[in-house]
Design a protein around this motif. Sequence first.
Motif, PDB file in Angstrom:
ATOM      1  N   PRO A   1      44.885  53.091  38.450  1.00  0.00           N
ATOM      2  CA  PRO A   1      43.807  52.258  37.901  1.00  0.00           C
ATOM      3  C   PRO A   1      44.059  50.769  38.084  1.00  0.00           C
ATOM      4  O   PRO A   1      43.148  50.015  38.388  1.00  0.00           O
ATOM      5  CB  PRO A   1      43.776  52.632  36.416  1.00  0.00           C
ATOM      6  CG  PRO A   1      44.362  54.007  36.372  1.00  0.00           C
ATOM      7  CD  PRO A   1      45.368  54.073  37.488  1.00  0.00           C
ATOM      8  N   TRP A   2      45.303  50.321  37.907  1.00  0.00           N
ATOM      9  CA  TRP A   2      45.588  48.893  38.071  1.00  0.00           C
ATOM     10  C   TRP A   2      45.510  48.475  39.536  1.00  0.00           C
ATOM     11  O   TRP A   2      45.189  47.350  39.825  1.00  0.00           O
ATOM     12  CB  TRP A   2      46.943  48.518  37.469  1.00  0.00           C
ATOM     13  CG  TRP A   2      48.094  49.317  38.004  1.00  0.00           C
ATOM     14  CD1 TRP A   2      48.843  49.036  39.092  1.00  0.00           C
ATOM     15  CD2 TRP A   2      48.586  50.537  37.481  1.00  0.00           C
ATOM     16  NE1 TRP A   2      49.789  50.004  39.283  1.00  0.00           N
ATOM     17  CE2 TRP A   2      49.660  50.947  38.304  1.00  0.00           C
ATOM     18  CE3 TRP A   2      48.248  51.335  36.392  1.00  0.00           C
ATOM     19  CZ2 TRP A   2      50.385  52.110  38.073  1.00  0.00           C
ATOM     20  CZ3 TRP A   2      48.980  52.481  36.170  1.00  0.00           C
ATOM     21  CH2 TRP A   2      50.027  52.855  37.004  1.00  0.00           C
ATOM     22  N   GLU A   3      45.750  49.401  40.455  1.00  0.00           N
ATOM     23  CA  GLU A   3      45.599  49.094  41.870  1.00  0.00           C
ATOM     24  C   GLU A   3      44.125  49.016  42.233  1.00  0.00           C
ATOM     25  O   GLU A   3      43.709  48.150  42.999  1.00  0.00           O
ATOM     26  CB  GLU A   3      46.291  50.152  42.729  1.00  0.00           C
ATOM     27  CG  GLU A   3      47.794  50.154  42.578  1.00  0.00           C
ATOM     28  CD  GLU A   3      48.458  51.351  43.238  1.00  0.00           C
ATOM     29  OE1 GLU A   3      49.648  51.235  43.549  1.00  0.00           O
ATOM     30  OE2 GLU A   3      47.792  52.380  43.449  1.00  0.00           O
TER      31      GLU A   3
ATOM     32  N   ALA B   1      42.097  45.678  43.684  1.00  0.00           N
ATOM     33  CA  ALA B   1      41.333  45.712  44.927  1.00  0.00           C
ATOM     34  C   ALA B   1      39.913  45.203  44.697  1.00  0.00           C
ATOM     35  O   ALA B   1      39.335  44.498  45.540  1.00  0.00           O
ATOM     36  CB  ALA B   1      41.300  47.125  45.502  1.00  0.00           C
ATOM     37  N   LYS B   2      39.323  45.498  43.530  1.00  0.00           N
ATOM     38  CA  LYS B   2      37.960  45.031  43.228  1.00  0.00           C
ATOM     39  C   LYS B   2      37.950  43.517  43.059  1.00  0.00           C
ATOM     40  O   LYS B   2      37.009  42.858  43.457  1.00  0.00           O
ATOM     41  CB  LYS B   2      37.460  45.678  41.926  1.00  0.00           C
ATOM     42  CG  LYS B   2      37.117  47.135  42.064  1.00  0.00           C
ATOM     43  CD  LYS B   2      36.650  47.700  40.729  1.00  0.00           C
ATOM     44  CE  LYS B   2      36.476  49.182  40.780  1.00  0.00           C
ATOM     45  NZ  LYS B   2      36.165  49.773  39.478  1.00  0.00           N
ATOM     46  N   GLY B   3      38.995  42.957  42.466  1.00  0.00           N
ATOM     47  CA  GLY B   3      39.053  41.525  42.221  1.00  0.00           C
ATOM     48  C   GLY B   3      39.239  40.712  43.509  1.00  0.00           C
ATOM     49  O   GLY B   3      38.849  39.558  43.573  1.00  0.00           O
ATOM     50  N   GLN B   4      39.785  41.335  44.546  1.00  0.00           N
ATOM     51  CA  GLN B   4      40.009  40.641  45.812  1.00  0.00           C
ATOM     52  C   GLN B   4      38.762  40.629  46.695  1.00  0.00           C
ATOM     53  O   GLN B   4      38.665  39.840  47.609  1.00  0.00           O
ATOM     54  CB  GLN B   4      41.176  41.282  46.570  1.00  0.00           C
ATOM     55  CG  GLN B   4      42.502  41.081  45.879  1.00  0.00           C
ATOM     56  CD  GLN B   4      43.627  41.800  46.619  1.00  0.00           C
ATOM     57  OE1 GLN B   4      43.404  42.474  47.607  1.00  0.00           O
ATOM     58  NE2 GLN B   4      44.835  41.648  46.105  1.00  0.00           N
ATOM     59  N   SER B   5      37.821  41.535  46.429  1.00  0.00           N
ATOM     60  CA  SER B   5      36.649  41.578  47.312  1.00  0.00           C
ATOM     61  C   SER B   5      35.587  40.615  46.897  1.00  0.00           C
ATOM     62  O   SER B   5      35.558  39.970  45.950  1.00  0.00           O
ATOM     63  CB  SER B   5      36.054  42.964  47.373  1.00  0.00           C
ATOM     64  OG  SER B   5      36.269  43.783  46.302  1.00  0.00           O
TER      65      SER B   5
END
Length: 100
Positions: free
Chosen positions: A90-92, A96-100
């Motif tokens: 979940p933390w990964e 990944a969502k925050g980088q897009s």
Amino acid sequence: MARAADRKEHPLSMRLPQADIAMIDRAAGLRGRSRTDFVRDAAVRAAEDVLMETALIRMSPDGFEAFVQTLSAPAAPVPEIVEILRRPAPWEADAAKGQS
């Protein structure tokens, strides 16, 4: 003539430091239990654990050989577990969502 009833309960007395009593009382209160019920259940659970650790398992020589062979054989993958382990944590996924 009336028979004396068999005693089903036996007293157990302990001397404990006040800090231990306070901790037991706090934990018992969080569980909604009395001190006696809480300590009895904890002691019985601990006794069961010890007895289970020391219990003998008896089996025939053929049964033991089959047991050893099963333990020595390569593990078979469980598809459901493999699929879960391939998922991002979940933390990964959040990173990944925050980088897009």
